[in-house]
Design a protein around this motif. Structure first.
Motif, mmCIF file in Angstrom:
data_model
loop_
_atom_site.group_PDB
_atom_site.id
_atom_site.type_symbol
_atom_site.label_atom_id
_atom_site.label_comp_id
_atom_site.label_asym_id
_atom_site.label_seq_id
_atom_site.Cartn_x
_atom_site.Cartn_y
_atom_site.Cartn_z
ATOM 1 N N LYS A 571 39.936 82.770 79.957
ATOM 2 C CA LYS A 571 39.949 81.372 79.535
ATOM 3 C C LYS A 571 39.096 80.556 80.501
ATOM 4 O O LYS A 571 39.255 80.638 81.716
ATOM 5 N N SER A 573 39.155 77.318 80.777
ATOM 6 C CA SER A 573 39.805 76.059 81.156
ATOM 7 C C SER A 573 40.949 76.255 82.146
ATOM 8 O O SER A 573 41.900 75.492 82.154
ATOM 9 N N GLN A 574 40.846 77.274 82.985
ATOM 10 C CA GLN A 574 41.915 77.515 83.947
ATOM 11 C C GLN A 574 41.929 76.389 84.992
ATOM 12 O O GLN A 574 40.921 76.094 85.627
ATOM 13 N N GLN A 575 43.112 75.739 85.190
ATOM 14 C CA GLN A 575 43.177 74.555 86.031
ATOM 15 C C GLN A 575 43.706 74.831 87.434
ATOM 16 O O GLN A 575 43.334 74.164 88.380
ATOM 17 N N LYS A 576 44.566 75.835 87.562
ATOM 18 C CA LYS A 576 45.302 75.996 88.804
ATOM 19 C C LYS A 576 44.921 77.310 89.487
ATOM 20 O O LYS A 576 44.547 78.275 88.835
ATOM 21 N N GLN A 612 46.219 72.951 94.901
ATOM 22 C CA GLN A 612 46.017 74.007 93.907
ATOM 23 C C GLN A 612 47.026 75.152 94.068
ATOM 24 O O GLN A 612 46.847 76.214 93.487
ATOM 25 N N SER A 630 54.730 78.070 83.824
ATOM 26 C CA SER A 630 53.443 78.245 83.116
ATOM 27 C C SER A 630 52.533 79.207 83.867
ATOM 28 O O SER A 630 51.415 78.851 84.265
ATOM 29 N N ASP A 633 48.657 79.639 83.475
ATOM 30 C CA ASP A 633 47.677 78.643 83.923
ATOM 31 C C ASP A 633 47.040 78.989 85.262
ATOM 32 O O ASP A 633 46.133 78.271 85.716
ATOM 33 N N TYR A 634 47.495 80.063 85.921
ATOM 34 C CA TYR A 634 47.062 80.332 87.296
ATOM 35 C C TYR A 634 46.068 81.478 87.376
ATOM 36 O O TYR A 634 46.160 82.463 86.647
ATOM 37 N N ARG A 635 45.130 81.314 88.293
ATOM 38 C CA ARG A 635 44.131 82.355 88.542
ATOM 39 C C ARG A 635 44.702 83.476 89.394
ATOM 40 O O ARG A 635 44.339 84.637 89.235
ATOM 41 N N ASN A 680 46.611 85.000 82.262
ATOM 42 C CA ASN A 680 45.153 85.078 82.273
ATOM 43 C C ASN A 680 44.669 85.197 83.713
ATOM 44 O O ASN A 680 43.545 84.824 84.043
#
Length: 780
Positions: A571, A573-576, A612, A630, A633-635, A680
């Motif tokens: 993805k 759009s990964q934010q965190k 982060q 969630s 949402d994390y790498r 993800n």
């Protein structure tokens, strides 16, 4: 029975009471398979003053006895009579549904029977024994329909219910049935465990017929696990128990299994002897099919391949004709017959037909595995049968090494690829090999792909410039034994000079291809069977100055080549960046607080911007906290805590955290693969003991936490093959994440962090036990 008979005798002066004992005696006769005797007892008309409950139970007992005698019209009339008397009494109607269900089983109307048993089990008011029996019969219906997954669930419920009622004879019965269905699912460890328990209980309870059945199941599980001496002993113990009159099925099955065992051991005289003894007992039904299969196998072993072929084709038509609308096809028997046909054609040099039947046999089992609802059972079907062995050997003998590798890949990581939505399209072998090489070229990597059988181990070494094939002349049992010794060396904290197994494994598994792997490049291991439990970094190179292989290459592990090269998109759009959870409070005496977990979390988090990082620790570090944070949402996701693998039920492996409000403190593998917290993450790190699991599936890998995170969508996972050392983790993982922050790949970063420990001044921590447990697993 004796109590009921005594009550019958002593109550003759009291007709109303006497009839209660007559009905009870009739129920016992029916339970022991004597419905004709039960019908005789129930024939006179009860006196006018008989208790209504006695009349109702008499009608119900008559219905069941007539069902057993296959007098279904009479049975139906009695069920209608009982139904009128039950009126709107829920408890009686539940028992009526239960008896109606048993009659439907006798008529082979399994779907109708299931509806009755569900109604009985779910009734608001129902006798505890009726509910337990309903669970058991739901297990029976699922077993007869060959829906073994559901059968396990129902029999498990039944066993728990009978245990609560302290009904030991029924508890042993359901344990034995569980052993049978686990074997059909090829969950061999659970098959063996439940069959052992049931056989022991049956012996203690003096139930020889049941003991014989469970010893037979135990022998089958032991044989499949390679414990052939123990299996033969179990079969012979079962044969020594006299079969009851009219029931010789178990004895015939034992003789069939002994025939198969002796044919595999090339002891023809004993095989023929057991085969003749089986014929003398008059096999019929499934037993006759087994006997005919053995007859074909004996013909084939004697060189009469044409006779074997003709017998097998006839048998295959017979078996496939047995399928009904209520039952699944007997895929295990069909697969075995198709494989036997392929080998018979190959022996006649009819290679075209041999290949056709090899492919059909593989399709039979892969289709069956793919149709299963539960991932752990899907993996056992392909991992505990030699599904691909003979076809791979056939292709290698024909010189088609790339296609042989494709077939070997066919069973690898099927549940992972399906769960991740990876479309496997191998197509033309040369083009497939070209795609693999294109993947390897920019990564400067070499794949070492293994395929182990009982007789031999094969190795394909694939680099960007070509493919090389090696036959490693080490039979499976010998390789397994060597790996066990290697694992003992690791657990004893042995250094290089005291690790002969580590040296020998390198010579066997790596040395043939070592010259093809450039210094400081990457080696991607695609393992098989027990090879999954080897950390290749810790194998010892003897050439020149002895050293661990980690000094030559960066190692990562993949479940399959197809999954590796799939290139699943991330993805955008990964934010965190980092979800960091660990240092829980002690929730169980078996899992004390880790004194260095907080320092370990500090050593990792320092390489990420504070805004982060989501850090969850202490009493807040609960299973619910992970699931509700969630995680998709994390790498990066990192666990600093205990882990517990479960070899019998891999998806019950767990990360140990603090207690939630409901008392739970285990984050189970089956929670992780739930569809809701899809991942993800580039990397999940399980800094815990045995995070990679201890349940080996020959083609799927080590089932446990690592597998669960890959299946949930993680791209890479770092997990432990054995216990990790709490004191050394802060330094090791701090160095690992420092290297990652500088742009190194996960494989290179982990290698550098380990080499810092390996080449430190600390002589103790230079041993593989401390630095080699955590290893990298790559998904797609």
């Amino acid at each position: 029975m004796e109590t009921a008979e005594r009550g019958d005798r002593d109550s003759t002066a009291f007709p109303a009471l006497n009839w209660r004992f007559r009905v009870l005696r009739a129920e016992v006769y029916s339970r022991y398979g004597k419905p004709d005797r039960a019908s005789e007892l129930l024939l006179p008309t009860p006196p006018p003053n008989a208790i209504p409950d006695t009349l109702w139970r008499r009608a119900l007992a008559q219905a069941w006895a007539n069902c057993q005698l296959h007098k279904f019209d009479l049975a139906e009339a009695k069920l209608i009579e009982a139904g009128r008397m039950a009126a709107n009494q829920d408890e009686l109607r539940a028992e009526l549904a239960y008896v109606h269900g048993r009659c439907e089983v006798e008529k082979s109307n399994l779907r109708s029977a299931e509806e009755d048993f569900r109604q009985a089990a779910n009734a608001g008011k129902v006798d505890d024994f009726i509910r337990a029996w309903s669970f058991s019969n739901l297990g029976l219906c699922a077993r007869l329909s060959r829906n073994y997954e559901d059968s396990v669930l129902w029999y498990t419920k039944a066993r728990q219910a009978f245990a609560r009622l302290n009904a030991r004879p029924l508890e042993q019965l359901t344990s034995g049935n569980l052993g049978f269905v686990y074997y059909e699912l090829l969950d061999l460890a659970n098959a063996k465990k439940n069959s052992e328990i049931a056989a022991q209980m049956a012996g203690e309870l003096n139930l020889p017929t049941d003991q014989q059945r469970w010893l037979l199941n135990l022998g089958r599980a032991q044989h499949a696990l390679g414990e052939r001496g123990a299996a033969e002993e179990s079969y012979k113990k079962a044969l020594a128990i006299p079969s009851p009159p009219g029931s010789i099925v178990n004895a015939i099955t034992c003789l069939h299994n002994l025939t198969v065992m002796k044919l595999a051991q090339h002891q023809m005289a004993l095989a023929v002897q057991y085969h003749k003894e089986g014929l003398a007992l008059g096999p019929s039904g499934d037993n006759l099919i087994d006997w005919q299969r053995d007859e074909a196998a004996i013909s084939d072993s004697r060189g009469d391949h044409k006779a074997a072929e003709e017998s097998l084709l006839k048998l295959l038509r017979q078996v496939t004709a047995q399928e009904t609308k209520d039952t699944q096809p007997p895929y295990r028997v069909i697969w075995a017959l198709q494989g036997d046909l392929a080998r018979a054609y190959n022996a006649q040099h009819d290679y075209r037909n041999a290949e056709i039947w090899f492919q059909r046999s593989i399709a039979t089992l892969t289709n069956a595995a793919d149709a299963m609802k539960h991932a752990e059972f899907s993996t056992t079907v392909l991992s505990n049968l030699p599904v691909f062995d003979d076809y791979v050997a056939f292709l290698i003998e024909r010189g088609d090494m790339v296609k042989a590798l494709q077939v070997a890949e066919n069973g690898r990581a099927r549940t992972l690829t399906q769960a991740l939505g990876v479309n496997v399209n191998r197509g033309d072998p040369k083009r497939w090999l070209s795609r693999i090489q294109s993947y390897l070229r920019p990564r400067k990597a070499t794949i070492l792909s293994y395929f182990a059988t009982d007789k031999v181990c094969y190795l394909w070494a694939i680099s960007s410039s070509g493919m090389h094939f090696f036959r490693l002349d080490v039979p499976g049992p010998e390789l397994d034994s060597l790996i066990n010794v290697y694992r003992q060396e690791i657990q004893l904290h042995s250094d290089m000079d005291r690790s002969p197994a580590g040296k020998r494994l390198f010579q066997l598994l790596v040395q043939p291809a070592a010259d093809l792997i450039p210094k400081n490049s990457r080696a991607i291991i695609v393992a098989d069977s027990r090879i999954y439990s080897v950390n290749f970094e810790s194998l010892i190179v003897s050439q020149g100055d002895p050293h661990y292989w980690i000094d030559d290459v960066a190692v990562e592990n993949a479940s399959s080549i197809d999954l590796l090269i799939a290139g699943k998109d991330r993805k955008a759009s990964q934010q965190k960046e980092l979800l960091l959870i660990g240092a829980p409070v002690q929730a169980d005496p078996d899992f004390p607080e880790l004194p260095n977990a907080t320092r370990e979390m500090d050593s990792v988090s320092q390489y990420f911007p504070a805004n982060q990082v989501k850090r969850i620790s202490g009493p807040d570090a609960t299973p619910r906290a992970y699931l509700s944070s969630s995680p998709g949402d994390y790498r990066y996701i990192y666990f600093a805590t205990h882990g517990r693998s479960n070899a019998l039920n891999a998806l019950d492996s767990a990360i140990i955290l603090s207690r939630d409000s409901d008392g739970s403190f285990r984050l189970f593998a089956h929670d992780i693969i739930d569809e809701k917290p899809r991942l993800n993450a580039d990397l999940v790190t399980i800094s815990a003991c045995e995070g990679a699991g201890t349940s080996v599936r020959s083609l799927e890998g080590l089932l446990g936490l690592e597998w669960a995170f890959l299946r949930a969508g993680a791209h890479h996972v770092v997990a432990g093959l054995w216990d990790v050392d709490d004191a050394s983790l802060p330094g090791l993982m701090g160095n690992f994440y420092r290297e990652l922050s500088q742009g190194r790949s996960a494989a290179e970063a982990l290698r550098e962090a380990k080499r810092v420990m390996l080449h430190s001044q600390d002589a103790v921590h230079r041993r593989p036990y401390y630095w080699a447990s955590l290893q990298l697993y790559t998904g797609s």
